[in-house]
Design an enzyme around this catalytic site. Sequence first.
Site, PDB file in Angstrom:
ATOM      1  N   ASN A   1     112.941  19.358 -11.735  1.00  0.00           N
ATOM      2  CA  ASN A   1     113.569  19.252 -10.410  1.00  0.00           C
ATOM      3  C   ASN A   1     115.082  19.443 -10.559  1.00  0.00           C
ATOM      4  OD1 ASN A   1     114.879  16.563 -10.811  1.00  0.00           O
ATOM      5  ND2 ASN A   1     112.753  15.942 -11.075  1.00  0.00           N
TER       6      ASN A   1
ATOM      7  N   ASP B   1     106.598  13.167 -11.327  1.00  0.00           N
ATOM      8  CA  ASP B   1     105.484  12.251 -11.077  1.00  0.00           C
ATOM      9  C   ASP B   1     104.196  12.742 -11.733  1.00  0.00           C
ATOM     10  OD1 ASP B   1     106.820  10.316  -9.547  1.00  0.00           O
ATOM     11  OD2 ASP B   1     106.798  11.644  -7.803  1.00  0.00           O
TER      12      ASP B   1
ATOM     13  N   LYS C   1     102.548  30.651 -25.958  1.00  0.00           N
ATOM     14  CA  LYS C   1     102.808  31.111 -24.585  1.00  0.00           C
ATOM     15  C   LYS C   1     101.483  31.532 -23.925  1.00  0.00           C
ATOM     16  CE  LYS C   1     105.247  34.544 -21.908  1.00  0.00           C
ATOM     17  NZ  LYS C   1     105.850  35.863 -21.922  1.00  0.00           N
TER      18      LYS C   1
ATOM     19  N   PRO D   1     103.110   8.076 -15.981  1.00  0.00           N
ATOM     20  CA  PRO D   1     103.335   6.637 -15.798  1.00  0.00           C
ATOM     21  C   PRO D   1     104.571   6.393 -14.938  1.00  0.00           C
ATOM     22  CG  PRO D   1     103.932   7.314 -18.022  1.00  0.00           C
ATOM     23  CD  PRO D   1     103.304   8.506 -17.363  1.00  0.00           C
ATOM     24  N   ASP D   2     104.583   5.292 -14.222  1.00  0.00           N
ATOM     25  CA  ASP D   2     105.736   4.922 -13.400  1.00  0.00           C
ATOM     26  C   ASP D   2     106.605   3.961 -14.228  1.00  0.00           C
ATOM     27  OD1 ASP D   2     107.472   3.565 -11.554  1.00  0.00           O
ATOM     28  OD2 ASP D   2     106.260   4.433  -9.952  1.00  0.00           O
ATOM     29  N   ILE D   3     107.761   4.453 -14.619  1.00  0.00           N
ATOM     30  CA  ILE D   3     108.630   3.691 -15.533  1.00  0.00           C
ATOM     31  C   ILE D   3     109.198   2.458 -14.832  1.00  0.00           C
ATOM     32  CG2 ILE D   3     110.687   3.864 -17.006  1.00  0.00           C
ATOM     33  CD1 ILE D   3     109.889   7.111 -16.330  1.00  0.00           C
TER      34      ILE D   3
ATOM     35  N   PHE E   1     116.207   3.929  -7.468  1.00  0.00           N
ATOM     36  CA  PHE E   1     116.649   4.825  -6.401  1.00  0.00           C
ATOM     37  C   PHE E   1     115.397   5.288  -5.663  1.00  0.00           C
ATOM     38  CE2 PHE E   1     121.151   6.251  -6.782  1.00  0.00           C
ATOM     39  CZ  PHE E   1     121.529   5.386  -7.796  1.00  0.00           C
TER      40      PHE E   1
ATOM     41  N   LYS F   1     108.866   0.922  -2.108  1.00  0.00           N
ATOM     42  CA  LYS F   1     109.134   1.096  -3.546  1.00  0.00           C
ATOM     43  C   LYS F   1     109.824  -0.143  -4.124  1.00  0.00           C
ATOM     44  CE  LYS F   1     109.171   6.109  -3.361  1.00  0.00           C
ATOM     45  NZ  LYS F   1     109.910   7.355  -3.316  1.00  0.00           N
TER      46      LYS F   1
ATOM     47  N   LYS G   1     107.703  -1.824  -7.132  1.00  0.00           N
ATOM     48  CA  LYS G   1     108.253  -1.711  -8.486  1.00  0.00           C
ATOM     49  C   LYS G   1     108.966  -2.997  -8.916  1.00  0.00           C
ATOM     50  CE  LYS G   1     108.632   3.227  -7.643  1.00  0.00           C
ATOM     51  NZ  LYS G   1     108.513   4.370  -8.539  1.00  0.00           N
TER      52      LYS G   1
HETATM   53  O1  PMT Z   1     121.160  13.576 -10.666  1.00  0.00           O
HETATM   54  P1  PMT Z   1     121.804  13.996  -9.354  1.00  0.00           P
HETATM   55  O2  PMT Z   1     121.864  15.494  -9.200  1.00  0.00           O
HETATM   56  O3  PMT Z   1     123.139  13.333  -9.138  1.00  0.00           O
HETATM   57  O4  PMT Z   1     120.834  13.512  -8.168  1.00  0.00           O
HETATM   58  C1  PMT Z   1     120.728  12.141  -7.889  1.00  0.00           C
HETATM   59  C2  PMT Z   1     119.298  11.776  -7.476  1.00  0.00           C
HETATM   60  C3  PMT Z   1     118.946  12.436  -6.162  1.00  0.00           C
HETATM   61  C4  PMT Z   1     118.287  12.207  -8.551  1.00  0.00           C
HETATM   62  C5  PMT Z   1     119.300  10.205  -7.348  1.00  0.00           C
HETATM   63  O5  PMT Z   1     120.204   9.825  -6.347  1.00  0.00           O
HETATM   64  C6  PMT Z   1     117.913   9.685  -7.016  1.00  0.00           C
HETATM   65  O6  PMT Z   1     117.512   9.579  -5.864  1.00  0.00           O
HETATM   66  N1  PMT Z   1     117.125   9.337  -8.070  1.00  0.00           N
HETATM   67  C7  PMT Z   1     115.707   8.920  -7.918  1.00  0.00           C
HETATM   68  C8  PMT Z   1     114.825  10.144  -7.894  1.00  0.00           C
HETATM   69  C9  PMT Z   1     113.343   9.748  -7.801  1.00  0.00           C
HETATM   70  O7  PMT Z   1     112.596  10.011  -8.721  1.00  0.00           O
HETATM   71  O8  PMT Z   1     113.040   9.063  -6.709  1.00  0.00           O
HETATM   72  P2  PMT Z   1     111.565   8.492  -6.382  1.00  0.00           P
HETATM   73  O9  PMT Z   1     111.684   7.977  -5.002  1.00  0.00           O
HETATM   74  O10 PMT Z   1     110.548   9.537  -6.656  1.00  0.00           O
HETATM   75  O11 PMT Z   1     111.358   7.324  -7.399  1.00  0.00           O
HETATM   76  C10 PMT Z   1     111.700   5.969  -7.127  1.00  0.00           C
HETATM   77  C11 PMT Z   1     112.196   5.264  -8.363  1.00  0.00           C
HETATM   78  O12 PMT Z   1     111.164   5.232  -9.356  1.00  0.00           O
HETATM   79  C12 PMT Z   1     113.383   5.912  -9.034  1.00  0.00           C
HETATM   80  O13 PMT Z   1     114.248   4.895  -9.493  1.00  0.00           O
HETATM   81  C13 PMT Z   1     112.782   6.701 -10.198  1.00  0.00           C
HETATM   82  O14 PMT Z   1     113.687   6.803 -11.297  1.00  0.00           O
HETATM   83  C14 PMT Z   1     111.576   5.835 -10.547  1.00  0.00           C
HETATM   84  N2  PMT Z   1     110.417   6.588 -11.076  1.00  0.00           N
HETATM   85  C15 PMT Z   1     109.873   7.636 -10.415  1.00  0.00           C
HETATM   86  C16 PMT Z   1     108.754   8.276 -10.937  1.00  0.00           C
HETATM   87  C17 PMT Z   1     108.185   7.805 -12.142  1.00  0.00           C
HETATM   88  N3  PMT Z   1     107.127   8.378 -12.671  1.00  0.00           N
HETATM   89  N4  PMT Z   1     108.736   6.747 -12.763  1.00  0.00           N
HETATM   90  C18 PMT Z   1     109.822   6.132 -12.242  1.00  0.00           C
HETATM   91  O15 PMT Z   1     110.311   5.167 -12.823  1.00  0.00           O
END
Ligand code: PMT
Length: 403
Positions: free
Chosen positions: A212, A281, A291, A309-311, A328, A342, A346
């Site tokens: 992404n 995700d 390849k 996994p969701d960290i 975030f 969330k 979490k």
């Molecule tokens: O890096 P930049 O270009 O400055 O952009 C910043 C940003 C947009 C990436 C940042 O501001 C942001 O929103 N980060 C979270 C991105 C995200 O994965 O959001 P989410 O809503 O999908 O996930 C929620 C939370 O779970 C996040 O804290 C994420 O780190 C965490 N997560 C998500 C998926 C996963 N498998 N494990 C996780 O721990």
Amino acid sequence: MRCDLTGKSVVLGVTGGIAAYKACEVVSRLRKMGADVYVIMTKNATEFVTPLTFETLSNHPVVTDTFARPETWEVEHIALAKRADVFAIAPATANILAKMAHGIADDMLSTTVLATKAPVLVAPAMNTGMWTAEITQENCATLRKRGVHFVGPDAGFLACGDTGSGRMSEPSAIAEAIAELLCPVWDMAGMKVLVTAGATRERLDPVRYMTNDSSGKMGFAVAEEAVKRGASVTIVAGSVTAAIPSGCEVVRVESTQDLYDAVTARAPEMDVVIQAAAPADYRFATTYTEKHKKAHDGQPFVIELVENPDIAAAVGAAKKPGQTLVGFAAETENLHENAKKKLAKKNLDLIVANDVSQPGAGFNVDTNIATLITADGMTECPLRTKKELAGDILDRVMKLRGC
Ligand code: PMT
């Protein structure tokens, strides 16, 4: 107002560029914070703004290079060099940066900045070609290595008609950066903070992956701010395009599983975990060591994805007493509702909800628009730099910890 600068002296060098007019606002902002400001203008700067403007705003005589009697320089430049608690140059042209990098002291400003023992901050402003020129970048690297602080430059539309990096940072950001040097907040001393940043990459084969647009800017801004406030910071970074801040332990990862392993191994010893990374995700159910060849029969290539996994959820499930967990939420609809879900799922103490579809927010920009959500309520953070938002997030974290 970040802090009271009463009793502090700022020497502000103004060099010759169109952004010189913005330095007027820097002076008035510093004055409003209580600082004493002394302005030195290069001869070229006086072509853009008159010394009288700065004299009126600073309430002090302005020193220029148009001295009738050069023998007075010695006294004047040493006096100003000594008086400075912070020495700032805004705008800083490619010329002054080059002179500073090479110790050239051929006018009042370059002579005074060479003599000062105060922290030096520069706000570069120039045409994008000049800024990206190898020699300018080398000069800046030299200055950074010697401890010179930089604010900006920002990217955008430039006075010369070009678009790109080189625009001087806004006066508010420059005044804030000067204030930070004059009265640093040191409220996180002794704390261990882990910050995740950037995107993860899920490989299909040696040459293809899914990812992404995360640049790492948001996470790095948080890490940098925490370092400034005295914390010992570990960054776990995936794929990033932003520069990794200095003063942190850095762990590099590629996939979400790598991020999971790195974060869950370190989280138990952390006081604060802030997850700004954008982990994928899903990953590919089948991966290839060579390849993957094109079928050439026009048939669709169907790929199965499996959930990663969701960290944040794993760290939340293992949360220890005294830990503060921040996540975030990157959303494009129902921002608050989704972020609140969330926060609970979490087991986070704080979630920073950003609508990544808004201009100036989210991925790969220097600014963000966010809502800080806790179990107790919400605080809106309208458009601001990621650095400013990082400060807001850490202020909230410290409040949650009862500091
Ligand atoms: O890096 P930049 O270009 O400055 O952009 C910043 C940003 C947009 C990436 C940042 O501001 C942001 O929103 N980060 C979270 C991105 C995200 O994965 O959001 P989410 O809503 O999908 O996930 C929620 C939370 O779970 C996040 O804290 C994420 O780190 C965490 N997560 C998500 C998926 C996963 N498998 N494990 C996780 O721990």
